[in-house]
Design a protein around this motif. Structure first.
Motif, PDB file in Angstrom:
ATOM      1  N   GLY A 153       0.850  -1.334   0.346  1.00 19.59           N
ATOM      2  CA  GLY A 153      -0.021   0.168  -0.166  1.00 19.59           C
ATOM      3  C   GLY A 153       0.804   1.302  -0.058  1.00 19.59           C
ATOM      4  O   GLY A 153       0.386   2.503  -0.245  1.00 19.59           O
ATOM      5  N   TYR A 154       2.039   1.259   0.323  1.00 19.96           N
ATOM      6  CA  TYR A 154       2.985   2.447   0.116  1.00 19.96           C
ATOM      7  C   TYR A 154       3.403   2.723  -1.267  1.00 19.96           C
ATOM      8  O   TYR A 154       3.703   1.785  -2.138  1.00 19.96           O
ATOM      9  N   THR A 155       3.653   3.964  -1.454  1.00 20.21           N
ATOM     10  CA  THR A 155       4.092   4.346  -2.791  1.00 20.21           C
ATOM     11  C   THR A 155       5.518   4.648  -2.782  1.00 20.21           C
ATOM     12  O   THR A 155       5.876   5.663  -1.879  1.00 20.21           O
ATOM     13  N   TYR A 156       6.391   4.301  -3.553  1.00 17.05           N
ATOM     14  CA  TYR A 156       7.781   4.319  -3.854  1.00 17.05           C
ATOM     15  C   TYR A 156       8.103   4.680  -4.956  1.00 17.05           C
ATOM     16  O   TYR A 156       7.630   4.395  -6.016  1.00 17.05           O
ATOM     17  N   LYS A 157       9.310   5.817  -5.091  1.00 14.10           N
ATOM     18  CA  LYS A 157       9.692   6.149  -6.351  1.00 14.10           C
ATOM     19  C   LYS A 157      10.801   4.903  -6.825  1.00 14.10           C
ATOM     20  O   LYS A 157      11.256   4.081  -5.706  1.00 14.10           O
ATOM     21  N   VAL A 158      11.204   4.488  -8.115  1.00 17.32           N
ATOM     22  CA  VAL A 158      11.791   3.514  -8.346  1.00 17.32           C
ATOM     23  C   VAL A 158      13.420   3.773  -7.853  1.00 17.32           C
ATOM     24  O   VAL A 158      13.768   2.647  -7.515  1.00 17.32           O
ATOM     25  N   SER A 159      13.646   4.722  -7.647  1.00 20.61           N
ATOM     26  CA  SER A 159      14.961   4.992  -7.059  1.00 20.61           C
ATOM     27  C   SER A 159      15.161   4.565  -5.774  1.00 20.61           C
ATOM     28  O   SER A 159      16.099   3.973  -5.422  1.00 20.61           O
ATOM     29  N   ASP A 160      13.880   4.698  -4.989  1.00 23.46           N
ATOM     30  CA  ASP A 160      14.134   4.175  -3.751  1.00 23.46           C
ATOM     31  C   ASP A 160      14.151   2.799  -3.639  1.00 23.46           C
ATOM     32  O   ASP A 160      14.883   2.144  -2.741  1.00 23.46           O
ATOM     33  N   LEU A 161      13.348   2.238  -4.647  1.00 26.76           N
ATOM     34  CA  LEU A 161      13.553   0.563  -4.578  1.00 26.76           C
ATOM     35  C   LEU A 161      14.820   0.213  -5.053  1.00 26.76           C
ATOM     36  O   LEU A 161      15.358  -0.826  -4.498  1.00 26.76           O
ATOM     37  N   TRP A 162      15.534   0.819  -5.736  1.00 28.08           N
ATOM     38  CA  TRP A 162      16.884   0.319  -6.368  1.00 28.08           C
ATOM     39  C   TRP A 162      17.835   0.581  -5.152  1.00 28.08           C
ATOM     40  O   TRP A 162      18.809  -0.072  -4.998  1.00 28.08           O
ATOM     41  N   ASN A 163      17.576   1.719  -4.323  1.00 28.51           N
ATOM     42  CA  ASN A 163      18.725   1.964  -3.227  1.00 28.51           C
ATOM     43  C   ASN A 163      18.343   0.651  -2.173  1.00 28.51           C
ATOM     44  O   ASN A 163      19.158   0.320  -1.414  1.00 28.51           O
ATOM     45  N   GLY A 164      17.031   0.175  -1.995  1.00 27.78           N
ATOM     46  CA  GLY A 164      16.798  -1.152  -1.178  1.00 27.78           C
ATOM     47  C   GLY A 164      17.594  -2.131  -1.755  1.00 27.78           C
ATOM     48  O   GLY A 164      18.005  -2.884  -0.695  1.00 27.78           O
ATOM     49  N   VAL A 165      17.598  -2.326  -3.162  1.00 30.23           N
ATOM     50  CA  VAL A 165      18.360  -3.660  -3.632  1.00 30.23           C
ATOM     51  C   VAL A 165      19.700  -3.506  -3.471  1.00 30.23           C
ATOM     52  O   VAL A 165      20.322  -4.375  -2.895  1.00 30.23           O
ATOM     53  N   PHE A 166      20.444  -2.177  -3.812  1.00 31.47           N
ATOM     54  CA  PHE A 166      21.773  -2.088  -3.583  1.00 31.47           C
ATOM     55  C   PHE A 166      22.383  -1.897  -2.402  1.00 31.47           C
ATOM     56  O   PHE A 166      23.527  -2.567  -1.995  1.00 31.47           O
ATOM     57  N   LEU A 167      21.651  -1.163  -1.586  1.00 31.24           N
ATOM     58  CA  LEU A 167      22.469  -0.975  -0.278  1.00 31.24           C
ATOM     59  C   LEU A 167      21.749  -1.902   0.916  1.00 31.24           C
ATOM     60  O   LEU A 167      22.907  -2.653   1.545  1.00 31.24           O
ATOM     61  N   SER A 168      20.570  -2.300   0.742  1.00 30.55           N
ATOM     62  CA  SER A 168      20.114  -3.291   1.946  1.00 30.55           C
ATOM     63  C   SER A 168      19.884  -4.665   1.324  1.00 30.55           C
ATOM     64  O   SER A 168      19.608  -5.458   2.215  1.00 30.55           O
ATOM     65  N   SER A 169      20.291  -5.018  -0.020  1.00 27.31           N
ATOM     66  CA  SER A 169      20.110  -6.332  -0.572  1.00 27.31           C
ATOM     67  C   SER A 169      18.598  -6.612  -0.321  1.00 27.31           C
ATOM     68  O   SER A 169      18.589  -7.845  -0.274  1.00 27.31           O
ATOM     69  N   GLY A 170      17.696  -5.708  -0.351  1.00 26.90           N
ATOM     70  CA  GLY A 170      16.445  -6.165  -0.003  1.00 26.90           C
ATOM     71  C   GLY A 170      15.801  -6.925  -1.112  1.00 26.90           C
ATOM     72  O   GLY A 170      15.405  -6.689  -2.134  1.00 26.90           O
ATOM     73  N   ASN A 171      15.269  -8.297  -0.688  1.00 29.19           N
ATOM     74  CA  ASN A 171      14.870  -9.246  -1.457  1.00 29.19           C
ATOM     75  C   ASN A 171      13.168  -8.750  -1.810  1.00 29.19           C
ATOM     76  O   ASN A 171      12.594  -9.041  -2.674  1.00 29.19           O
ATOM     77  N   ASP A 172      12.675  -7.954  -0.684  1.00 27.97           N
ATOM     78  CA  ASP A 172      11.319  -7.462  -0.987  1.00 27.97           C
ATOM     79  C   ASP A 172      11.289  -6.335  -2.001  1.00 27.97           C
ATOM     80  O   ASP A 172      10.535  -6.456  -3.062  1.00 27.97           O
ATOM     81  N   ALA A 173      12.303  -5.633  -2.199  1.00 31.47           N
ATOM     82  CA  ALA A 173      12.554  -4.682  -3.337  1.00 31.47           C
ATOM     83  C   ALA A 173      12.708  -5.434  -4.593  1.00 31.47           C
ATOM     84  O   ALA A 173      12.062  -4.727  -5.669  1.00 31.47           O
ATOM     85  N   VAL A 174      13.421  -6.348  -4.669  1.00 27.07           N
ATOM     86  CA  VAL A 174      13.735  -7.240  -5.926  1.00 27.07           C
ATOM     87  C   VAL A 174      12.186  -7.735  -6.164  1.00 27.07           C
ATOM     88  O   VAL A 174      11.899  -7.711  -7.609  1.00 27.07           O
ATOM     89  N   HIS A 175      11.591  -8.261  -5.414  1.00 29.64           N
ATOM     90  CA  HIS A 175       9.976  -8.790  -5.736  1.00 29.64           C
ATOM     91  C   HIS A 175       9.296  -7.683  -6.305  1.00 29.64           C
ATOM     92  O   HIS A 175       8.621  -8.144  -7.447  1.00 29.64           O
ATOM     93  N   VAL A 176       9.414  -6.580  -5.657  1.00 28.25           N
ATOM     94  CA  VAL A 176       8.515  -5.467  -6.277  1.00 28.25           C
ATOM     95  C   VAL A 176       9.069  -5.206  -7.567  1.00 28.25           C
ATOM     96  O   VAL A 176       8.061  -5.245  -8.647  1.00 28.25           O
TER      97      VAL A 176
END
Length: 411
Positions: A153-176
């Motif tokens: 339900g949250y809205t994110y910029k694509v750049s936020d999601l990529w920060n989540g991938v590269f910095l936190s290695s977030g698998n949740d960001a990858v799934h989105v």
């Protein structure tokens, strides 16, 4: 029969060339004086115009061999002793592999596979684009996965999601991001296609986030290929070199830090001077994995390290540090043992076809002729036959000219 001046000039020139052929052939075949450099000239060029120096030969099969591969020259530093099962040190600009160990050994990549995910998905959406996350996009995340904290339900910029991938290695960001690009299976296929396009043949993608999955493997060679390709993309480079960022959480945000300790200097691991980033990873099956890039003066290196067997959880960083130091010190003092640049199979097929026999050369089509012009003059049997044919043709022309000349006088 009257011989015109034009015909007389052409046939006389043919005679002179024919008479000169044996001498030229003998000169080319004569051995050089001891210690003198061998003389080489282009076909059709003057004797004073030298050929460019030949490039050092790189055995394309060398990286397929097991064990450590390195070709030191005089004054080269000794390789460090590292415990990783597989590693590669390469020049990011040229793609030359300076040294490697078991470069093509298939191993689980963990989150370093996110480099290939980024290469595949980054160009598909603008950084400022906004996306509202659905519940379905967060299903199927592996147990124990690293997460950045993406919420339904949250809205994110694509750049936020990529920060989540590269910095936190977030698998949740990858799934989105995968859901935004056709879904999990479609993204796996796209990543597989991208790997092959880059010349990475060892990688088999099952889970785009790098989570352990049956059959999912990559190699130190392929990871170095992905890292090098990423450094050629300004967006990729910006994300992977970011140390800290704010991640949105509705009406507020929280800080996230890059988990690459060589970049941040966290947990007692000293920062590496000139480090660009790229990506680290860990799973229980893969162990610690890492692909990094670093710049020193005019040289940029890419190093990949897979699964160190000793030294604890941070050994992957220290072994990468040692390999980077060696790579910079070894600049110009080792011969490459391979290349990260994909082989151009069609070009090689054309070259083999052109150089196989003189008959193939005569009958080759436009594509083969274009390939022939780009190669050095062939030697040995394939070069001798066209020369003999030229000599025979000129001999026939000379005989015809002499017969016509003296036959005309006799009449």
């Amino acid at each position: 029969m009257i011989v015109t001046p034009a015909v007389r000039h052409a046939t006389a020139g043919a005679a002179v060339l024919l008479l000169a052929l044996p001498a030229a052939t003998a000169t080319a075949a004569a051995p050089s004086a001891p210690g003198a450099p061998a003389a080489r000239t282009r076909l059709g060029a003057s004797a004073a115009e030298p050929m460019p120096p030949a490039r050092s030969f790189v055995d394309p099969a060398r990286l397929d061999r097991s064990g450590t591969q390195v070709q030191p020259l005089r004054g080269a530093p000794g390789l460090p002793s590292v415990s990783a099962l597989s590693w590669v040190v390469a020049d990011a600009a040229t793609g030359e592999v300076l040294a490697a160990r078991d470069a093509h050994r298939p191993l689980p990549p963990a989150s370093t596979l996110k480099t290939l995910f980024a290469l595949t998905a980054l160009p598909r959406h603008e950084a400022a684009e906004r996306h509202t996350v659905s519940d379905e996009e967060l299903t199927g995340i592996g147990e124990g996965s690293s997460l950045v904290g993406v919420k339904e339900g949250y809205t994110y910029k694509v750049s936020d999601l990529w920060n989540g991938v590269f910095l936190s290695s977030g698998n949740d960001a990858v799934h989105v991001l995968a859901a935004m690009n056709g879904g999990w299976d479609a993204m796996s296929r796209l990543m597989q296609e991208k790997a092959r396009a880059l010349g990475a043949r060892d990688t088999h993608v099952v889970s785009p986030d790098g989570y352990d999955a049956p059959g999912q493997v990559s190699s130190a060679y392929d990871l170095a290929v992905f890292g090098r390709a990423g450094l050629q993309d300004p967006q990729f480079t910006r994300y992977c070199s970011t140390r800290y960022a704010d991640f949105p959480a509705g009406g507020w945000s929280y800080g996230i830090a890059n988990t690459n300790r060589l970049l941040t200097g966290a947990d007692g691991v000293a920062r590496y001077p000139g480090l660009i980033g790229i990506k680290n990873g860990y799973t229980s099956n893969a162990g610690n994995t890492l692909v990094v890039g670093a710049r020193r003066e005019a040289r940029t290196l890419v190093v990949s390290v897979m699964n160190p067997q000793g030294g604890g959880g941070f050994a992957v960083y220290e072994e990468a540090r040692e390999l980077l130091d060696w790579g910079f010190d070894a600049a110009g003092r080792v011969q490459p043992v391979g290349s990260l640049t994909p082989a151009k199979a069609p070009r090689e097929k054309v070259r083999r076809a052109v150089h196989s026999t003189a008959r193939d050369s005569v009958q080759a089509g436009p594509e083969a002729q274009e390939g022939q012009h780009g190669e050095a003059t062939p030697s040995g049997r394939t070069a001798g036959l066209p020369l003999a044919l030229v000599g025979s043709a000129l001999g026939a022309a000379l005989s015809l000219w002499l017969w016509r000349r003296f036959g005309a006088r006799g009449n």
